[in-house]
Motif scaffolding. Sequence first.
Motif, PDB file in Angstrom:
ATOM      1  N   ILE A 411       0.853  -1.183   0.000  1.00 34.65           N
ATOM      2  CA  ILE A 411       0.000   0.000   0.000  1.00 34.65           C
ATOM      3  C   ILE A 411       0.891   1.235   0.000  1.00 34.65           C
ATOM      4  CG2 ILE A 411      -1.968  -1.081   1.154  1.00 34.65           C
ATOM      5  CD1 ILE A 411      -1.056   0.135   3.771  1.00 34.65           C
ATOM      6  N   SER A 415      -2.057   6.053   1.385  1.00 35.67           N
ATOM      7  CA  SER A 415      -3.131   5.175   1.857  1.00 35.67           C
ATOM      8  C   SER A 415      -2.900   4.757   3.306  1.00 35.67           C
ATOM      9  CB  SER A 415      -3.207   3.929   0.962  1.00 35.67           C
ATOM     10  OG  SER A 415      -4.173   3.019   1.456  1.00 35.67           O
ATOM     11  N   ASP A 418      -3.736   7.607   5.571  1.00 34.09           N
ATOM     12  CA  ASP A 418      -5.185   7.791   5.624  1.00 34.09           C
ATOM     13  C   ASP A 418      -5.818   6.808   6.600  1.00 34.09           C
ATOM     14  OD1 ASP A 418      -7.320   9.397   4.583  1.00 34.09           O
ATOM     15  OD2 ASP A 418      -8.055   7.636   3.521  1.00 34.09           O
TER      16      ASP A 418
END
Length: 517
Positions: A411, A415, A418
């Motif tokens: 990832i 991301s 987040d």
Amino acid sequence: MSIGGPQALASLEEAMRDIRREEDEISRRLARSSEVIAKVKESEAELFRQLAQLRLDPSIQRELDGRISSAEVRARETLKTHGKAIEGAQKTLDGFEAGRVSLIERRANAVAVLAEKQQALDALLKEVAVRLEADPAYIEKRTAAAALAEIADQSLDKTKQAEADREEKGKPYRDDPLFIYLWDNGFGTSAYRGGNLTRYLDGLVAGLVGFAKARPNYAMLNDIPLRLREHAERQAAGAEAAEGELAAFADAAADAAGGKPLREARAKAQADVDAIDAAIVEAEDKRDAAAQSLQDLNGSDNPVLSSAAAALAAALGQEDIQTLLAEARRTRTGQDDTIVAQIDDARTRMREEEEESRDLRDRARTLAARRRELEDIQWEFKKQRFDDPRSTFREDRLVGDLLNDFLRGGISAASYWDQWRKSQNWTPGSEWGAGNSSSRQGGSPWEGGGGFNWPDNSFGGGGGSSGNRKPRAPGGFGGGWSGGGSSSGGSGGGFSRPRTGSSGTRKHGGFKTGGGF
């Protein structure tokens, strides 16, 4: 299972140490690989000497031996100097890392002091809050602020309804091309500028679509929301002013109870943490530059390494030496075959070492990029005060599977960050705990304005002073009444960590890597 802010930051720091340990190990392996390749080259040169002794007359042997020996000496001296440069670069890197680790330890102590000061301030503010609950003057101001806030909310609701009606009921007007043509040209108003013929034709069109009757209705649909919004903004400004007065009243009560020195002590502790954070950034960037210098020294395109290898390779690659090897391959004597086999083995080992070195350099570049991304995340983490003891995260996979996915490139950094933002909460009891409906003073319980951050959301600048006023949606009036508890400075992974040197471009797409992660 949830995890606390300090524990979460410690897990990120442990991952950072793992990355740096692997970077250091790769640097050492690259240095060893350079030494191995140099020794294999020397071994190859010695094998060619032995082959020459078997197949060439003494005069040619001496000439070839002199050529090889001269190249060997130059290569050995060059590699010796290069080795010292690598050793010095590694020491510099280790020094910067030691300084960074020391700053991390200092920061942990400074954060503990900050938490202690905050706890003392919170305890005082809670005592003051209890007294304010029985203060008639405060109750009167709070009641007035609540009433004004309720009026502001009702005005905003009416404005939104009028705006929705404008969109819904105005659609038939906007969908009629003849009506909207006349409307856009100001027909029937002083703004209309059509000539005689145009005016005549537009009048026919207006009669056809009933423009004279429809225009005032459409004008009212557009005008009412504008006037309601102006009114709502005035009401919101009044409610905000009332909240400001209430905050000032509560802050004055806190100061009278001895809150000012506690607030100043907390502010100083916060400043100490901020100063250490700035020093950490500088130390990380210096270490990054040192790591890049070491990587350059170990690079395959390093001119020192290239010249050392090229000199010996040139000596061993000259036509007469290659002819010597070719002739030895064609003849079938035991000694020749043994030496030729050893030369082939040496060259095979050299190719393997060079291939492994290329893989290590690729891995080093990936690790450097991953380290910078993790530095970005740590910076945002501390910037949002997510390491506050009152900060918690619902998802413990953030320091488990998700962290591993990020480190492996599964990832992106954006991301992963987040996920942290979405999982974060403030524990009940802090001014950004459950029930907070305003972000008027910032994005975390450690950030304050001129007044106090009240720990129970009911007093002062915390924004909850208007009783049961419902939360305002983003975009509300009054400056700071937009909703949201823990603001992260935007979504999508836009990182704000400053970089003091040209340490390469930060990338957030994620690398597909193997190795230790």
